[in-house]
Design a protein around this motif. Structure first.
Motif, short mmCIF file in Angstrom:
data_model
loop_
_atom_site.label_atom_id
_atom_site.label_comp_id
_atom_site.label_asym_id
_atom_site.label_seq_id
_atom_site.Cartn_x
_atom_site.Cartn_y
_atom_site.Cartn_z
N LEU A 239 0.83 -1.20 0.00
CA LEU A 239 0.00 0.00 0.00
C LEU A 239 0.86 1.25 0.00
O LEU A 239 1.98 1.26 0.53
CB LEU A 239 -0.94 0.01 1.21
CG LEU A 239 -1.98 -1.10 1.23
CD1 LEU A 239 -1.50 -2.29 2.05
CD2 LEU A 239 -3.32 -0.61 1.76
N ALA A 240 0.33 2.31 -0.59
CA ALA A 240 1.07 3.56 -0.71
C ALA A 240 1.31 4.19 0.66
O ALA A 240 0.57 3.95 1.61
CB ALA A 240 0.29 4.53 -1.60
N PRO A 241 2.37 5.02 0.76
CA PRO A 241 2.57 5.79 2.00
C PRO A 241 1.38 6.73 2.22
O PRO A 241 0.56 6.93 1.33
CB PRO A 241 3.85 6.58 1.72
CG PRO A 241 4.43 6.02 0.48
CD PRO A 241 3.36 5.32 -0.27
N ARG A 242 1.32 7.28 3.42
CA ARG A 242 0.20 8.17 3.78
C ARG A 242 -1.12 7.45 3.54
O ARG A 242 -2.01 7.94 2.85
CB ARG A 242 0.27 9.49 3.00
CG ARG A 242 1.55 10.27 3.26
CD ARG A 242 1.44 11.69 2.76
NE ARG A 242 1.27 11.78 1.32
CZ ARG A 242 2.27 11.82 0.45
NH1 ARG A 242 3.52 11.75 0.88
NH2 ARG A 242 2.03 11.92 -0.84
N LEU B 177 0.49 7.77 -9.07
CA LEU B 177 1.92 8.02 -8.89
C LEU B 177 2.60 6.83 -8.21
O LEU B 177 3.72 6.46 -8.55
CB LEU B 177 2.14 9.29 -8.07
CG LEU B 177 1.78 10.61 -8.76
CD1 LEU B 177 1.99 11.78 -7.80
CD2 LEU B 177 2.62 10.81 -10.02
N PHE B 178 1.90 6.22 -7.25
CA PHE B 178 2.46 5.06 -6.57
C PHE B 178 2.55 3.87 -7.52
O PHE B 178 3.56 3.17 -7.56
CB PHE B 178 1.61 4.72 -5.34
CG PHE B 178 2.17 3.59 -4.51
CD1 PHE B 178 3.39 3.73 -3.87
CD2 PHE B 178 1.48 2.40 -4.37
CE1 PHE B 178 3.92 2.70 -3.10
CE2 PHE B 178 2.00 1.36 -3.61
CZ PHE B 178 3.22 1.52 -2.97
N ALA B 179 1.50 3.65 -8.28
CA ALA B 179 1.52 2.55 -9.25
C ALA B 179 2.65 2.74 -10.24
O ALA B 179 3.38 1.79 -10.55
CB ALA B 179 0.17 2.47 -9.98
N PRO C 175 -8.98 12.02 -17.41
CA PRO C 175 -9.68 10.74 -17.36
C PRO C 175 -9.24 9.83 -16.22
O PRO C 175 -10.09 9.18 -15.59
CB PRO C 175 -9.35 10.09 -18.71
CG PRO C 175 -9.01 11.23 -19.61
CD PRO C 175 -8.35 12.25 -18.72
N VAL C 176 -7.94 9.74 -15.93
CA VAL C 176 -7.45 8.84 -14.88
C VAL C 176 -6.51 9.58 -13.93
O VAL C 176 -6.82 9.77 -12.76
CB VAL C 176 -6.74 7.61 -15.47
CG1 VAL C 176 -6.20 6.72 -14.35
CG2 VAL C 176 -7.69 6.80 -16.35
N ASP C 177 -5.39 10.01 -14.43
CA ASP C 177 -4.40 10.69 -13.59
C ASP C 177 -4.88 12.09 -13.24
O ASP C 177 -5.42 12.81 -14.09
CB ASP C 177 -3.07 10.77 -14.32
CG ASP C 177 -2.52 9.39 -14.63
OD1 ASP C 177 -1.71 8.90 -13.84
OD2 ASP C 177 -2.92 8.81 -15.67
N LYS C 178 -4.68 12.50 -12.00
CA LYS C 178 -5.19 13.77 -11.52
C LYS C 178 -4.17 14.89 -11.79
O LYS C 178 -3.55 15.45 -10.88
CB LYS C 178 -5.52 13.67 -10.03
CG LYS C 178 -6.54 12.57 -9.73
CD LYS C 178 -6.91 12.53 -8.27
CE LYS C 178 -7.80 11.34 -7.96
NZ LYS C 178 -9.02 11.30 -8.74
N ARG D 87 -2.31 -0.47 -17.79
CA ARG D 87 -1.70 0.85 -17.65
C ARG D 87 -0.30 0.82 -18.23
O ARG D 87 0.46 -0.13 -18.00
CB ARG D 87 -1.66 1.25 -16.18
CG ARG D 87 -1.10 2.65 -15.93
CD ARG D 87 -1.19 3.01 -14.46
NE ARG D 87 -0.68 4.33 -14.19
CZ ARG D 87 -1.34 5.47 -14.34
NH1 ARG D 87 -2.58 5.42 -14.77
NH2 ARG D 87 -0.80 6.63 -14.06
N ASP D 88 0.06 1.85 -18.96
CA ASP D 88 1.40 1.96 -19.55
C ASP D 88 2.34 2.46 -18.45
O ASP D 88 2.37 3.65 -18.13
CB ASP D 88 1.38 2.92 -20.72
CG ASP D 88 2.70 2.96 -21.46
OD1 ASP D 88 3.54 2.06 -21.23
OD2 ASP D 88 2.90 3.88 -22.27
N LEU D 89 3.10 1.54 -17.86
CA LEU D 89 3.93 1.87 -16.71
C LEU D 89 5.30 2.39 -17.17
O LEU D 89 5.93 1.80 -18.07
CB LEU D 89 4.12 0.64 -15.83
CG LEU D 89 2.83 0.08 -15.23
CD1 LEU D 89 3.11 -1.29 -14.60
CD2 LEU D 89 2.28 1.05 -14.18
N PRO D 90 5.78 3.45 -16.57
CA PRO D 90 7.08 4.00 -16.95
C PRO D 90 8.22 3.15 -16.37
O PRO D 90 8.06 2.45 -15.38
CB PRO D 90 7.07 5.39 -16.34
CG PRO D 90 6.21 5.25 -15.12
CD PRO D 90 5.14 4.25 -15.50
#
Length: 266
Positions: free
Chosen positions: A9-12, A56-58, A109-112, A259-262
């Protein structure tokens, strides 16, 4: 999903994350909250792996962990019939959205990349110095939702649902306790009968009751980045584990939704 799988799980961590952490540990998963925006060294080699957190975490950890994250199609709303959206919706570029000269609801659409909100026109959207001109934007006619509901969907069926807003304000109630439960279930079934094949097998769909008494689709979102509100955490976890799980176990129907992951350089 096997006992002992990693669930990161992501931080915070938020309230939903805490609920999922508890639910995952009850199932025997190795559930951990990351300390930073990277995979903890002691967990780096664990497989299979799943995650819960924002885009961002993904993007930061999914590729390293061999995780495939499922996104709802950016233009999904635009392909729905008007009787399900009750409004005009188009998916366009930020450059073209800036030229809109009418009040509209503008949303990535997805990323904020910027806050989703109503603007009098597109001139107040981020400029080219802040975001690339080809960034995708949803532009929607302005409508008023009286009640809004979140549906966690797995294999075309609602696993759990919750009200999350009334007149735009947070108002959480499990669907089982909501007086509009039957109407929500009926409209959800109508929506999924029409469009389930155009969505990943694990996804979140939001629907709502308009001020004029008609039901409409709000949007679709990745389950691995969505709050659970009053939904049953066990069923939310079922959907999240499929939505962000091992890239070796991706269903054929989900491949168009990966998702196209970097590539992340440490």
């Amino acid at each position: 999903m096997s006992t002992g799988s990693l669930f990161l799980l992501a931080p915070r961590i938020n309230e939903t994350g805490l609920q999922l952490l508890t639910a995952a540990r009850r199932r025997g998963l190795r559930a951990h909250t990351a300390r930073s925006w990277q995979v903890p060294e002691e967990l780096a080699g664990l497989r299979p792996a799943h995650l819960y957190g924002g885009p961002l975490f993904a993007d930061a950890v999914a590729r390293e962990l061999g995780i495939a994250a499922l996104d709802a199609p950016a233009d999904w709303l635009t392909a729905l019939p008007r009787e399900l959206t009750r409004r005009r919706v188009e998916c366009t570029t930020l450059a073209l959205a800036r030229q809109v000269r009418r009040p509209a609801f503008f949303k990535p659409p997805v990323d904020k990349f910027f806050p989703a909100r109503i603007h009098p026109d597109g001139s107040r959207l981020p400029g080219p110095d802040a975001l690339d001109d080809d960034t995708l934007v949803l532009v929607s006619d302005v409508v008023t939702f009286r009640q809004e509901y979140r549906l966690f969907v797995l294999d075309g069926a609602v696993r759990t649902a919750s009200r999350y807003a009334t007149d735009g304000d947070l108002d959480v109630r499990p669907l089982a306790e909501d007086p509009l439960r039957r109407e929500v279930e009926a409209f959800a079934a109508e929506v999924l009968a029409v469009c389930a094949e155009g969505l990943p097998s694990a996804v979140v769909v939001d629907i709502g009751l308009l001020a004029d008494g008609r039901w409409a689709v709000v949007e679709a979102n990745p389950a691995w980045a969505s709050g659970g509100y009053g939904c049953d955490p066990e069923h939310v976890l079922d959907v999240v584990l499929r939505a962000a799980g091992p890239d070796t176990a991706v269903l054929d129907r989900d491949r168009p939704h990966l998702r196209d992951l970097p590539a992340v350089v440490r």
